[in-house]
Design a protein around this motif. Structure first.
Motif, short mmCIF file in Angstrom:
data_model
loop_
_atom_site.label_atom_id
_atom_site.label_comp_id
_atom_site.label_asym_id
_atom_site.label_seq_id
_atom_site.Cartn_x
_atom_site.Cartn_y
_atom_site.Cartn_z
N GLN A 81 47.19 32.64 45.36
CA GLN A 81 46.09 33.15 46.18
C GLN A 81 46.62 33.22 47.61
OE1 GLN A 81 42.32 31.67 43.47
NE2 GLN A 81 42.69 30.61 45.40
N ALA A 82 46.67 34.44 48.14
CA ALA A 82 47.32 34.67 49.43
C ALA A 82 46.37 35.35 50.40
CB ALA A 82 48.57 35.52 49.25
N VAL A 83 46.50 34.96 51.66
CA VAL A 83 45.78 35.59 52.76
C VAL A 83 46.81 36.23 53.68
CG1 VAL A 83 44.28 35.24 54.77
CG2 VAL A 83 43.88 33.94 52.66
N HIS A 84 46.63 37.51 53.97
CA HIS A 84 47.51 38.24 54.88
C HIS A 84 46.73 38.55 56.15
CE1 HIS A 84 50.43 39.27 51.59
NE2 HIS A 84 49.33 39.13 50.86
N THR A 104 45.66 36.85 43.47
CA THR A 104 44.45 37.28 44.17
C THR A 104 44.73 37.22 45.67
OG1 THR A 104 43.09 36.37 42.40
CG2 THR A 104 41.99 36.87 44.48
N GLN A 105 44.48 38.35 46.35
CA GLN A 105 44.88 38.42 47.75
C GLN A 105 43.76 38.96 48.63
OE1 GLN A 105 49.13 39.71 48.37
NE2 GLN A 105 48.80 40.63 46.36
N GLN A 106 43.72 38.42 49.85
CA GLN A 106 42.83 38.92 50.88
C GLN A 106 43.69 39.39 52.06
OE1 GLN A 106 39.38 36.53 51.92
NE2 GLN A 106 39.57 35.33 50.04
N VAL A 107 43.44 40.62 52.49
CA VAL A 107 44.15 41.18 53.64
C VAL A 107 43.14 41.39 54.76
CG1 VAL A 107 45.52 43.10 54.53
CG2 VAL A 107 45.82 42.34 52.16
N ARG A 129 44.89 42.88 42.59
CA ARG A 129 43.70 42.17 43.06
C ARG A 129 43.82 41.94 44.56
NH1 ARG A 129 43.49 37.45 38.36
NH2 ARG A 129 43.32 38.86 36.56
N ILE A 130 43.62 43.01 45.32
CA ILE A 130 43.78 42.97 46.77
C ILE A 130 42.48 43.43 47.42
CG2 ILE A 130 45.06 43.86 48.75
CD1 ILE A 130 47.42 44.37 46.85
#
Length: 289
Positions: A81-84, A104-107, A129-130
């Protein structure tokens, strides 16, 4: 009423896409060496490179180093799970999706017009999943649930400078809140001689995380030229040996500073707070020539 944005136009010579976005003039320039690859520039400053046929390919030096951190944050292929913070052409989000399927990513990318341009011209894999939010990086970070992220990546530039409010201990307090125990924070920093900004950012990270490392071109670390450095921080031991090996194998090898050598490099710099924070220095015009 806001002024209408200029319509897109295509260059007959090289099929470049040029469009006015919130942050300036965006250009998507085809890569002559790769069939479906593009470089994003904002006001002439290179921001990202994307290969739609091979999203695991990272062209820019600093993005490869951030890619190494992504590779080492968890066992190979394991979803994260990554936040950019900062999206650009969504290069690193595409990299995570390609190398760690089902992540699962949030940009968080403030420039909504840029997001629209990138989505239209360089579409994302529909199975990735962005989620992209067009808000300020710190405001977007505040909406990430406590302990949600395995990885937070900060790569935010406005006019080729990191905004002041993303350089402070208070900002890192919210990064820590969003990270799960053992999660990793990494940031793309830019500085030149006398490296006061870079030293201050290391001191700031060291005030909030138990372990820090820095990856950069040796000439940048010696204060010989303006350039990028990748900061890595966590509350657990960092994979310094593996990071050193990967950085040394790059086309432009990087050096890793950690432990006593990083403390010595910091040279007594103090942590930055919101009250004292300033934007990173502007690069000299010669950097982009």
């Amino acid at each position: 009423m806001s002024k209408p944005r200029k319509a897109r136009r295509r260059s007959a010579a090289d099929d470049a896409v040029v469009e006015r976005v919130d942050g300036g003039l965006a250009e998507l320039i085809p890569d002559p060496g790769r069939a479906r690859a593009w470089t994003l520039l904002i006001d002439g400053a290179p921001q990202s490179h994307v290969d739609l046929d091979d999203p695991a390919y990272l062209s820019f030096e600093y993005q490869r180093r951030l890619g190494h951190v992504i590779d080492l944050v968890a066992p190979p292929g394991k979803p994260v799970q990554a936040v950019h913070l900062g999206g650009g052409a969504l290069t690193l989000a595409r990299y995570v999706a390609a190398t760690r399927p089902r992540s699962t990513q949030q940009v968080v990318e403030r420039d909504g017009a840029l997001v629209q341009l990138v989505r239209r011209e360089l579409p994302l894999d529909p199975n990735a999943r962005i989620r992209v939010r067009s808000v300020d990086a710190r405001d977007g970070l505040a909406k990430v649930p406590d302990g949600w992220a395995d990885l937070v990546i900060a790569d935010v530039f406005s006019g080729a400078r990191t905004p002041a409010h993303l350089t402070s201990t208070e900002f890192l307090d919210d990064v820590r809140r969003a990270l799960r125990p053992g999660g990793v924070y990494t940031a793309n920093l830019a500085d030149g001689p006398p490296l006061a900004h870079l030293r201050g950012q290391i001191a700031t990270a060291a005030a909030r995380f138990a372990e820090c490392a820095l990856v950069a071109d040796p000439t940048v670390l010696r204060g010989k030229r303006f350039g990028n450095a990748v900061l890595v921080a966590a509350d657990r031991p960092l994979p310094v040996a593996e990071l050193t090996r990967l950085a040394a194998s790059d086309p432009h090898p990087g050096r890793v500073e950690h432990g006593r050598s990083l403390t010595d490099f910091t040279g007594g710099a103090v942590a930055v707070t919101d009250v004292a924070a300033v934007a990173s220095p502007a690069p000299p015009a010669s950097v982009f020539r």
